[in-house]
Write a protein that holds these residues in place. Structure first.
Motif, PDB file in Angstrom:
ATOM      1  N   PRO A 146      19.325  34.497  49.098  1.00 46.48           N
ATOM      2  CA  PRO A 146      20.065  35.086  47.944  1.00 46.48           C
ATOM      3  C   PRO A 146      21.127  35.480  48.975  1.00 46.48           C
ATOM      4  N   GLU A 147      21.914  35.932  49.785  1.00 47.61           N
ATOM      5  CA  GLU A 147      22.805  36.660  49.979  1.00 47.61           C
ATOM      6  C   GLU A 147      24.051  35.853  50.285  1.00 47.61           C
ATOM      7  N   LYS A 201      28.270  31.920  46.585  1.00 47.35           N
ATOM      8  CA  LYS A 201      27.221  30.959  45.538  1.00 47.35           C
ATOM      9  C   LYS A 201      28.755  29.787  45.362  1.00 47.35           C
TER      10      LYS A 201
END
Length: 575
Positions: free
Chosen positions: A95-96, A99
């Motif tokens: 998640p960290e 993107k």
């Protein structure tokens, strides 16, 4: 030097293994069959909105992965029009992580699987790329790693012959009259095996070799059969039948018999005729057992052994029945469609990294798309130790050149690379004499560039059996014009000057398989504004060999950042 006898010994072991594999197709690496569920990224609404072609490629995620698979998810992507399901190892970003706009596809070298991209948590190229935000997929092409083939059920031949079951009495004299009974012939079984063999030759081998090499395969069989009746009155009769079978098999090539969709009447007529001639051959041998003096009691045993050898050769050829073009035209497009469908990214493009043959596949894909004037669906590519033209280099792959003779490819239909390396590998700390092929150590990694345990894992687990057809096509990269398609009428390098995909081409300074000069031979064909070229290694060291660019101890600090920076620059979404 690789000895022919050693290759044949390993090949025999592979043949035995393949027969067991066909009987238990999902036990390739001895793992239990995992239960399946539909990929959660495909909701029922999104799945129903897919086109029929997209729904056809939607496969399943394995909830219970085999222990050898260290990815986050294991997917199986069907290859349309074939019975293959490609294994895709997926590494999902944490998640960290940053993107990203495109998924990342990794392609490995010839005869290798996904393990080379994920040797350990501390030495995992795939895991590193996912930690940088890339939805990373490692593709195992057909025949590699966990990819599986759904074997069709054997055909049941409805036409049977009446077996000859009556024992044959042969009178002889030895201390008085006695009756010697020759073993009964299982005519039905022998005829069925012969018919099946000759039909399979006509149906399937035309794509493998030309008519001359195909003829040599079964002529060798006929010669062996003729020797069973050597110096007997039946030799001429056997030769006449063999000639008729040869003519019939050759006539079957290219006819409706060889097509996927056949006219049942023509196929039935062909099969009946082949079966009739096979039965005549068996009867000639049976007659030899009855009438030849002295009687040939072991004819059936010798003929059965000869027929088994012929079948074994056919089985190996038909098991390893694909070439480089199958990867290019079927496997990679199927994998890309699957990845795009499951990733759900905006413009339908991927980022791709190919090591060795994986990079060659990316070059070939770009060249083919340029020729056909179609979108390659690639946002950018990285090729590692790859080239489509080795003519100017002193690559050690020139050892493959003997396979340029299709007849040799028939003698060795597949090269059990994994078995050979495992048998020949000599660990660094061994004090004994070097084993056969131990010289391959330096082909893979420069000294001290890989931890010994990781090197052992790579050698013992990363390599598979390679079809001779794949090697046969790759040898064209050592001839004028570079790599060509299976027909020899398409030269990939000729179309690379029109490349419109950004390329990062990496080379290792001590790579014996794909030297820097080979990499540059392809780089110089690409538009200058589309290619970045970099050689890793320094005159005083450290040095990089073929695999060090992916799994060497310095790659994480020197090679990986270069790749991440390049991909990040070209990860934008086109309008």
């Amino acid at each position: 030097m690789l000895l022919h006898a050693d290759a044949r010994a390993a090949l025999a072991a592979t043949a035995t293994f393949q027969r067991r594999r066909r009987a238990r197709p999902y036990n390739l690496l001895l793992f239990p069959v995992a239960s399946s569920r539909l990929d959660p990224s495909l909701s029922s609404s999104s799945f129903s909105s897919c086109s029929p072609q997209q729904q056809a490629i939607a496969s399943f995620v394995k909830e219970e992965k085999p222990t050898i698979c260290t990815a986050d998810e294991l997917h199986y992507a069907p290859v349309p029009g074939t019975d293959w399901h490609l294994a895709l190892w997926r590494y999902t970003p944490p998640p960290e992580a940053p993107k990203r706009n495109h998924p990342l596809m990794l392609l490995s070298g010839v005869g290798t699987n996904a393990i080379g991209f994920d040797l350990s948590p501390a030495a995992s190229f795939a895991r590193h790329m996912s930690s940088q935000g890339f939805d990373t997929w490692v593709v195992e092409v057909r025949g590699a790693g966990l990819s599986v083939r759904n074997e069709p059920q054997p055909k049941v031949n409805e036409s049977v012959s009446t077996p000859s079951t009556n024992p044959i009495a042969i009178n002889g004299k030895s201390n008085g009259a006695m009756s010697v009974v020759a073993p009964a012939w299982d005519e039905m079984e022998l005829v069925t095996k012969l018919t099946d063999a000759f039909t399979r030759v006509a149906e399937t081998l035309t794509s493998y070799v030309n008519k001359g090499q195909l003829q040599g395969l079964y002529e060798k069989f006929f010669d062996q059969v003729a020797k069973l009746l050597e110096d007997t009155p039946l030799t001429k009769k056997m030769n006449d039948i063999a000639e008729r079978i040869s003519g019939l098999v050759e006539a079957g090539q290219g006819s409706a018999v060889t097509e996927q969709v056949v006219f049942k009447g023509e196929l039935l007529s062909y099969t009946i005729e082949v079966r009739d001639l096979s039965q005549r051959m068996v009867k000639v041998l049976e007659e030899g057992q009855k009438t030849v003096s002295p009687p040939l009691f072991d004819l059936q045993e010798k003929f059965s052994a000869t027929l088994e050898d012929f079948h074994r050769q056919l089985d190996l050829i038909l098991t390893y029945d694909w070439d480089f073009d199958h990867y290019l035209e079927e496997d990679i497009p199927a994998a890309m469609s699957y990845i795009n469908l499951h990733s759900g990214r905006k413009d339908g493009k991927l980022l791709a990294i190919g090591h060795s043959m994986g990079g060659i596949l990316l070059y070939a894909m770009v060249a083919k798309c340029c020729y056909e004037n179609v979108e390659p669906r690639l946002a950018a590519i990285v090729t590692i130790a790859s080239s489509v033209d080795y003519t100017t280099s002193n690559s050690s792959l020139k050892l493959l050149l003997p396979l340029a003779d299709p007849a040799q490819a028939l003698n060795v239909p597949a090269v059990p690379l994994g078995a050979l390396l495992s048998a020949a590998y000599r660990p660094y700390h061994s004090s004994g004499p070097p084993y056969l092929l131990s010289w391959l150590n330096e082909q893979i990694s420069c000294q001290d560039m890989m931890h010994p345990e990781l090197f052992s894992k790579l050698v013992l687990n990363n390599f598979c059996t390679v079809p001779a057809k794949v090697l046969l096509q790759l040898t064209t990269a050592f001839r004028d014009g570079g790599l060509r398609n299976r027909n020899g009428d398409f030269c990939f390098k000729e179309h690379l000057p029109n490349c419109n995909v950004p390329v990062l081409a990496l080379a290792g300074d001590r790579d014996l398989i794909c030297p820097p000069e080979a990499v540059y031979e392809t780089v110089k064909l690409l538009p200058q504004n589309m290619v970045t070229y970099k050689v890793f290694g320094k005159p005083e060291g450290p040095h990089y060999s073929h695999y060090d660019l992916v799994g060497g101890r310095l790659a994480v600090n020197e090679v990986y950042p270069c790749i991440v920076e390049f991909l990040t620059c070209h990860d934008g979404v086109s309008s």
